[in-house]
Design an enzyme around this catalytic site. Structure first.
Site, PDB file in Angstrom:
ATOM      1  N   SER A   1      -9.553  -1.101   5.992  1.00 38.36           N
ATOM      2  CA  SER A   1      -8.514  -1.775   5.201  1.00 38.36           C
ATOM      3  C   SER A   1      -8.795  -1.627   3.725  1.00 38.36           C
ATOM      4  O   SER A   1      -9.911  -1.300   3.317  1.00 38.36           O
ATOM      5  CB  SER A   1      -8.502  -3.268   5.556  1.00 38.36           C
ATOM      6  OG  SER A   1      -9.580  -3.921   4.897  1.00 38.36           O
ATOM      7  N   ASP A   2      -7.781  -1.890   2.927  1.00 40.05           N
ATOM      8  CA  ASP A   2      -8.037  -2.010   1.497  1.00 40.05           C
ATOM      9  C   ASP A   2      -8.681  -3.379   1.274  1.00 40.05           C
ATOM     10  O   ASP A   2      -8.713  -4.232   2.171  1.00 40.05           O
ATOM     11  CB  ASP A   2      -6.720  -1.845   0.714  1.00 40.05           C
ATOM     12  CG  ASP A   2      -6.984  -1.345  -0.697  1.00 40.05           C
ATOM     13  OD1 ASP A   2      -6.127  -0.657  -1.268  1.00 40.05           O
ATOM     14  OD2 ASP A   2      -8.078  -1.654  -1.223  1.00 40.05           O
TER      15      ASP A   2
END
Ligand code: GLC
Length: 752
Positions: free
Chosen positions: A287-288
């Site tokens: 994920s970011d």
């Protein structure tokens, strides 16, 4: 041949406890324990909302020791770190993971190696202007050699977000507005980062981002919604990511944004149906930063637990620093709300990536000695200089003012000309501004006599002037009263032959969370230029910026203009090479330069509309602004000139062949980036007036000519109909070839 790790993965999975599986999904950032006793993320939030100043944040960062949650690591609760950038720390943590946890599963260290690690090369938007996959691959290889020496195993790059809106600050991090160019750039970077064998010590996993269409943030405002038809998504955005998957990228970072209402972090259609089922991606998704937890803010998840359920089901493997997996997944699996098969799949993706990166067979891929011998190696600086030379775009050169002769006396204005750190640009996370050569230093190193025009007193207001600018000093912006000095430019530049003016943006005015509603050059820079022009000396503008700027005044009034972007550690030397003609500029823009912010988003591959813009009243145009660009996509000049002739278009069964002859009609050798575009005149959906189909950079001696050929397949000319069928039917086409998107030879052909 790609090794099959599945047996080893399944054997390991069979041994892992639920907690150990969840531990593999956890990526930690180095938290900082400082006077506030809060986490790094909280410290950031305190700065963002003004509870502490940037200076205070910096002081805390410098004084706080880093907390790597080593007890959690020992307990098998951590699978990865983001932001560990030195060999000693990486090896120390790896030793705990390998020797002190029950199963000894190695860590994977991620880092933002966006345009170099310590040897910083031009920002990606700048390097994209080289239109040179071989260069992009070589700088990617260099970044991998340097970063892996510092313990990095995976870079959160390449970023291939097509960006058509100059207001968006992250346009600086990718390859501009065209999807083909972004795909070529990204694939070359993947090959550079991952090398011939990803398990080699000097290879790093490429984590392609931000999947997907982050560059289409509405109004160019970072993190804003992305809403578009599936046809446009598949035609104009997804192909750049697919090119990177096809090049073998082993990691993908889903984007912060939603796509038509579904945030990418929980978008199963994107992360499973497209990425895995259609494209066959076998690596890991990460994920970011904090993005899974932010699905609560998006309003797609009721709470953090819900965010964890949706993300793991959607195919989000690793959680970057939001902790929603480590907090909730064990209970969710035990209660049956999450299928353990989803968890196993995520763990398998991560283990597969770690196997492919060679971490199980060799978890210690660097040493402090290797790090010491690799960082900033002289040959790296040579490549950084080449990359900068090939990224700097000559936008204007009236009267062949450039190149300069080295015995000229140069008046230098604009604070950025004296600053090293500004040359780094956005996302130079592991770099040191002091490694950079400023424009002033590059000119002096080339033997020029340079006078600072930023020194001296303001004629009307003597006490307000700036301190005498010593050429070798880095001068902070606050020490410069750049607005009030117009009065004494004439005096200071009296015996100068030319004036060079550094204008544009600071490195922090582009990159993440750096959108600008107004991309016009600031008034004080226009005022400075007017003062310099008023001296009567020839003025050369050098732009340092991370996005296309609205520069109609500069284009109109300054005889020579170089677009330098943020050129990296060798900025000053590369600029001097071009200014004094040691290198003939060859770069061309990969974004459109609008007249005003109000034209954004502005891009060459636009549709025709039913009332194409023109003189007549009832046509698509603005009353207050031209419809054209100040400088179009693909535009860039040389110290020589090129002519195009004899365009020929030959339609075959499945391929169209376009040939054109290019001659060097000037007085010196030069490189020319020959571009080929096409237009499908009629379709089941409206089609762009031009689409880039191919490009080739050629070198020609003065007087030499070369015939260049392009082969465009039906697939390349295909598009999606209203029902999302990919169609490649024939029809009337125009093919173009030229040195930029606005000025081309063209030929029409019917394809059956
Ligand atoms: C940032 C960026 C992303 C970067 C990540 C890790 O928020 O969106 O591009 O790779 O955090 O630092």
């Amino acid at each position: 041949m790609k090794e099959n790790y599945e047996a080893r993965i399944q054997e390991l999975l069979g041994k892992m406890t639920l907690e150990e599986k969840i531990g593999q999904l956890q990526q930690c950032g180095p938290s900082l324990v400082g006077a506030f006793e809060v986490s790094f993320e909280e410290l950031l939030n305190m700065m963002f909302d003004g509870r502490i100043s940037e200076e205070e944040f910096g002081r805390l960062m410098s004084t706080a020791e880093q907390d790597f949650h080593e007890d959690d690591l020992r307990a098998g609760k951590i699978g990865s770190y983001n932001g560990v950038g030195d060999a000693a720390t990486a090896n120390r943590l790896q030793k705990i993971a390998v020797e002190e946890t029950r199963l000894g599963i190695p860590l994977i260290f991620g880092y933002d190696v966006i345009h170099g690690f310590r040897t910083v090369t031009p920002i990606p938007l700048g390097e994209s202007c080289a239109w040179d996959p071989d260069l992009w691959k070589r700088t990617g290889r260099m970044a991998a050699q340097e970063a892996s020496a510092a313990g990095v195993h995976m870079t959160f790059a390449p970023m291939v977000d097509v960006a058509k809106d100059a207001r968006w600050g992250r346009v600086s991090e990718g390859a501009g507005e065209d999807v083909l160019l972004n795909g070529c750039y990204g694939a070359a970077k993947v090959q550079g980062f991952q090398g011939e064998d990803l398990s080699n010590d000097d290879s790093i996993v490429a984590c392609v981002k931000h999947f997907a269409a982050y560059g289409a943030a509405e109004a160019g405002r970072d993190y804003n919604r992305v809403d578009m038809s599936p046809q446009r998504l598949w035609e104009e955005y997804l192909p750049s990511y697919k090119a990177c998957v096809d090049a073998g990228a082993m990691a993908i970072m889903p984007a912060f944004n939603d796509i038509s209402g579904v945030p990418c972090s929980v978008n199963r259609s994107l992360l499973m149906d497209v990425l895995r089922d259609k494209w066959g991606f076998e690596g890991m998704t990460v994920s970011d930063a904090n993005a899974i937890a932010e699905c609560v803010n998006h309003g797609i998840a009721a709470d953090r637990e819900d965010a964890a359920v949706q993300a793991i089901h959607a195919g989000m493997d690793m959680d970057m620093t939001s902790n929603v997996y480590t907090e909730n997944l064990a209970e969710l699996v035990r209660s049956g709300k999450v299928d353990e098969a989803d968890l196993d799949r995520a763990v398998a993706d991560i283990l597969r990536t770690k196997f492919a990166a060679g971490l199980f067979d060799n978890p210690y891929q660097t040493s402090e000695e290797r790090e010491q011998n690799t960082i900033l190696r002289p040959e790296f600086r040579i490549l950084a200089r080449e990359a900068a030379q090939k990224s700097i775009v000559l936008l204007k050169n009236e009267g062949n003012l450039l190149p300069l002769s080295e015995n000229m006396k140069i008046g230098l204005a604009g604070v950025t000309a004296f600053q090293r750190g500004e040359m780094l640009g956005a996302w130079a996370v592991g770099a040191n501004g002091e490694d950079c050569v400023s424009l002033a230093e590059g000119l002096v190193a080339a033997g020029a006599e340079v006078v600072s025009l930023m020194a001296g007193k303001d004629a009307e207001n003597p006490e307000s002037g700036a301190k005498e600018a010593d050429i070798s000093d880095e001068i902070s912006v606050t020490e410069m009263n750049i607005s009030g000095l117009a009065g004494n430019y004439a005096a200071l530049s009296a015996d100068c032959d030319v004036i060079i003016a550094a204008i544009g943006e600071t490195k922090d005015q582009s990159g993440e969370a750096a959108s600008h509603a107004d991309i016009t050059l600031p008034d004080e820079q226009i005022a400075m230029l007017k003062g310099l022009i008023a001296t009567g000396k020839p003025v050369i503008a050098v732009l340092f910026n991370g996005r296309p700027l609205a520069i109609p005044f500069v284009a109109e009034n300054v005889p020579a203009i170089l677009e330098a972007w943020h050129p990296g550690v060798e900025a000053g030397n590369a600029l001097a090479d071009i200014l004094f003609g040691k290198v003939n500029p060859s770069a061309k823009l990969t974004t459109t330069f609008p007249y005003t912010s109000g034209q954004c988003p502005m891009y060459y591959a636009h549709i025709n509309t039913g009332r194409p813009g023109g003189k007549a009243k009832f046509t698509s145009k603005y009353l207050d602004t031209p419809l054209t660009a100040v400088y179009p996509f693909g535009y860039g000049l040389s110290y020589t000139t090129f002519a195009y002739r004899d365009l020929a278009v030959q339609a075959g069964e499945d391929t169209v062949t376009v040939t054109v002859t290019v001659s060097n009609t000037g007085t010196c050798a030069g490189d020319e980036i020959v571009q080929c575009y096409f237009r499908r005149h009629t379709g089941k959906r409206v089609r762009p007036v031009k689409q880039l189909a191919g490009f080739e950079k050629i070198s020609l001696e003065a007087g030499e000519e070369k015939t260049v050929s392009f082969w465009i397949t039906r697939e390349q000319m295909g598009y999606y109909d209203a029902e999302m069928n990919f169609v490649t039917e024939g029809g009337k086409f125009t093919f173009f070839a030229g040195g930029n998107s606005a000025d081309c030879l063209d030929g029409e052909v019917d394809i059956f």
